[in-house]
Motif scaffolding. Structure first.
Motif, PDB file in Angstrom:
ATOM      1  N   ARG A   8       0.852  -1.248  -0.018  1.00 31.43           N
ATOM      2  CA  ARG A   8      -0.077  -0.189  -0.102  1.00 31.43           C
ATOM      3  C   ARG A   8       0.768   1.183   0.088  1.00 31.43           C
ATOM      4  N   ARG A   9       0.484   2.192  -0.805  1.00 29.83           N
ATOM      5  CA  ARG A   9       1.063   3.449  -0.946  1.00 29.83           C
ATOM      6  C   ARG A   9       0.697   4.191   0.368  1.00 29.83           C
ATOM      7  N   LEU A  10       1.755   5.098   0.873  1.00 31.44           N
ATOM      8  CA  LEU A  10       1.452   5.804   1.917  1.00 31.44           C
ATOM      9  C   LEU A  10       0.767   7.054   1.559  1.00 31.44           C
ATOM     10  N   ASP A  11      -0.501   7.204   2.058  1.00 28.04           N
ATOM     11  CA  ASP A  11      -1.245   8.331   1.718  1.00 28.04           C
ATOM     12  C   ASP A  11      -1.497   9.245   2.898  1.00 28.04           C
ATOM     13  N   PRO A  12      -1.956  10.323   2.780  1.00 28.01           N
ATOM     14  CA  PRO A  12      -2.242  11.481   3.992  1.00 28.01           C
ATOM     15  C   PRO A  12      -3.047  10.756   4.966  1.00 28.01           C
ATOM     16  N   ARG A  13      -4.354  10.002   4.633  1.00 24.59           N
ATOM     17  CA  ARG A  13      -4.720   9.259   5.761  1.00 24.59           C
ATOM     18  C   ARG A  13      -4.164   8.174   6.475  1.00 24.59           C
ATOM     19  N   LEU A  14      -3.444   7.473   5.728  1.00 22.54           N
ATOM     20  CA  LEU A  14      -2.826   6.444   6.359  1.00 22.54           C
ATOM     21  C   LEU A  14      -1.713   7.187   7.462  1.00 22.54           C
ATOM     22  N   LEU A  15      -0.964   8.314   6.741  1.00 21.97           N
ATOM     23  CA  LEU A  15      -0.063   8.949   7.630  1.00 21.97           C
ATOM     24  C   LEU A  15      -0.645   9.527   8.913  1.00 21.97           C
ATOM     25  N   ASP A  16      -1.870  10.274   8.676  1.00 28.47           N
ATOM     26  CA  ASP A  16      -2.366  10.670   9.678  1.00 28.47           C
ATOM     27  C   ASP A  16      -2.885   9.764  10.893  1.00 28.47           C
ATOM     28  N   GLN A  17      -3.219   8.535  10.600  1.00 24.98           N
ATOM     29  CA  GLN A  17      -3.594   7.329  11.458  1.00 24.98           C
ATOM     30  C   GLN A  17      -2.322   6.967  12.026  1.00 24.98           C
ATOM     31  N   LEU A  18      -1.114   6.920  11.403  1.00 20.29           N
ATOM     32  CA  LEU A  18       0.010   6.423  11.974  1.00 20.29           C
ATOM     33  C   LEU A  18       0.660   7.382  12.959  1.00 20.29           C
ATOM     34  N   LEU A  19       0.749   8.779  12.540  1.00 22.58           N
ATOM     35  CA  LEU A  19       0.985   9.893  13.641  1.00 22.58           C
ATOM     36  C   LEU A  19       0.058   9.842  14.626  1.00 22.58           C
ATOM     37  N   GLY A  20      -1.122   9.681  14.694  1.00 20.19           N
ATOM     38  CA  GLY A  20      -1.950   9.704  15.941  1.00 20.19           C
ATOM     39  C   GLY A  20      -1.825   8.489  16.677  1.00 20.19           C
ATOM     40  N   CYS A  21      -1.438   7.365  16.026  1.00 18.51           N
ATOM     41  CA  CYS A  21      -0.944   6.194  17.019  1.00 18.51           C
ATOM     42  C   CYS A  21       0.155   6.487  17.686  1.00 18.51           C
ATOM     43  N   ALA A  22       1.334   7.157  16.968  1.00 16.51           N
ATOM     44  CA  ALA A  22       2.694   7.340  17.601  1.00 16.51           C
ATOM     45  C   ALA A  22       2.453   8.305  18.824  1.00 16.51           C
ATOM     46  N   THR A  23       1.546   9.433  18.519  1.00 22.27           N
ATOM     47  CA  THR A  23       1.107  10.454  19.538  1.00 22.27           C
ATOM     48  C   THR A  23       0.652   9.883  20.702  1.00 22.27           C
ATOM     49  N   ARG A  24      -0.427   8.713  20.436  1.00 26.96           N
ATOM     50  CA  ARG A  24      -0.909   8.069  21.521  1.00 26.96           C
ATOM     51  C   ARG A  24      -0.032   7.150  22.515  1.00 26.96           C
ATOM     52  N   LEU A  25       0.965   6.556  21.792  1.00 23.46           N
ATOM     53  CA  LEU A  25       1.939   5.651  22.327  1.00 23.46           C
ATOM     54  C   LEU A  25       3.063   6.684  22.931  1.00 23.46           C
ATOM     55  N   ARG A  26       3.408   7.725  22.571  1.00 21.12           N
ATOM     56  CA  ARG A  26       4.393   8.626  23.080  1.00 21.12           C
ATOM     57  C   ARG A  26       3.996   9.938  23.258  1.00 21.12           C
ATOM     58  N   PRO A  27       3.014  10.428  24.050  1.00 23.77           N
ATOM     59  CA  PRO A  27       2.454  11.651  24.254  1.00 23.77           C
ATOM     60  C   PRO A  27       3.468  12.750  24.707  1.00 23.77           C
ATOM     61  N   GLU A  28       4.569  12.285  25.328  1.00 25.56           N
ATOM     62  CA  GLU A  28       5.392  13.397  25.957  1.00 25.56           C
ATOM     63  C   GLU A  28       6.491  13.642  24.852  1.00 25.56           C
ATOM     64  N   VAL A  29       6.455  13.171  23.382  1.00 24.29           N
ATOM     65  CA  VAL A  29       7.580  13.408  22.595  1.00 24.29           C
ATOM     66  C   VAL A  29       6.818  14.716  21.877  1.00 24.29           C
ATOM     67  N   GLU A  30       7.650  15.768  21.746  1.00 20.81           N
ATOM     68  CA  GLU A  30       7.126  16.943  20.941  1.00 20.81           C
ATOM     69  C   GLU A  30       7.435  16.560  19.361  1.00 20.81           C
ATOM     70  N   ARG A  31       6.392  16.686  18.703  1.00 21.78           N
ATOM     71  CA  ARG A  31       6.474  16.415  17.254  1.00 21.78           C
ATOM     72  C   ARG A  31       7.189  17.504  16.691  1.00 21.78           C
ATOM     73  N   ASP A  32       8.096  17.239  15.561  1.00 27.81           N
ATOM     74  CA  ASP A  32       8.668  18.303  14.953  1.00 27.81           C
ATOM     75  C   ASP A  32       8.261  18.339  13.362  1.00 27.81           C
TER      76      ASP A  32
END
Length: 107
Positions: A8-32
């Motif tokens: 599957r190609r990385l599309d904006p929807r999938l990227l948003d899902q993955l970023l959301g998941c990463a944020t839930r896993l590591r809420p203390e990390v400031e996203r750059d």
């Protein structure tokens, strides 16, 4: 189905899902704004694909935070040395202080 996701190609929807998941896993990390690390991508993909559940991953993140007594986001020889030098009481105090610091970092 899951193997098809590898092509599957990385599309904006999938990227948003993955970023959301990463944020839930590591809420203390400031996203750059630069995206996911290699390990964040791999871990969030296996969570999104249902290969593992977030609830199964969280205990390992908690364990990491307990071991990361220097609070630098890494576990290595320094943590091992520090853990071996300190008394159980001092180690507990250090972990408590580290947990307090982290609680201020979380949104």
């Amino acid at each position: 189905e899951k193997m098809q996701q590898l092509s599957r190609r990385l599309d904006p929807r999938l990227l948003d899902q993955l970023l959301g998941c990463a944020t839930r896993l590591r809420p203390e990390v400031e996203r750059d704004g630069l995206g996911l690390t290699k390990l964040e991508f791999a871990l969030t993909m296996v969570i999104e694909l249902g290969i593992v559940k977030m609830e199964e991953v969280r205990p390992f993140i908690k364990q990491f935070r307990t071991i990361d007594v220097s609070n630098n986001g890494r576990v290595g020889i320094e943590e091992m040395k520090l853990m071996n030098k300190l008394s159980p009481q001092d180690l507990a105090k250090l972990r408590l202080a580290s947990a307090r610091t982290r609680s201020f970092e979380m949104p």
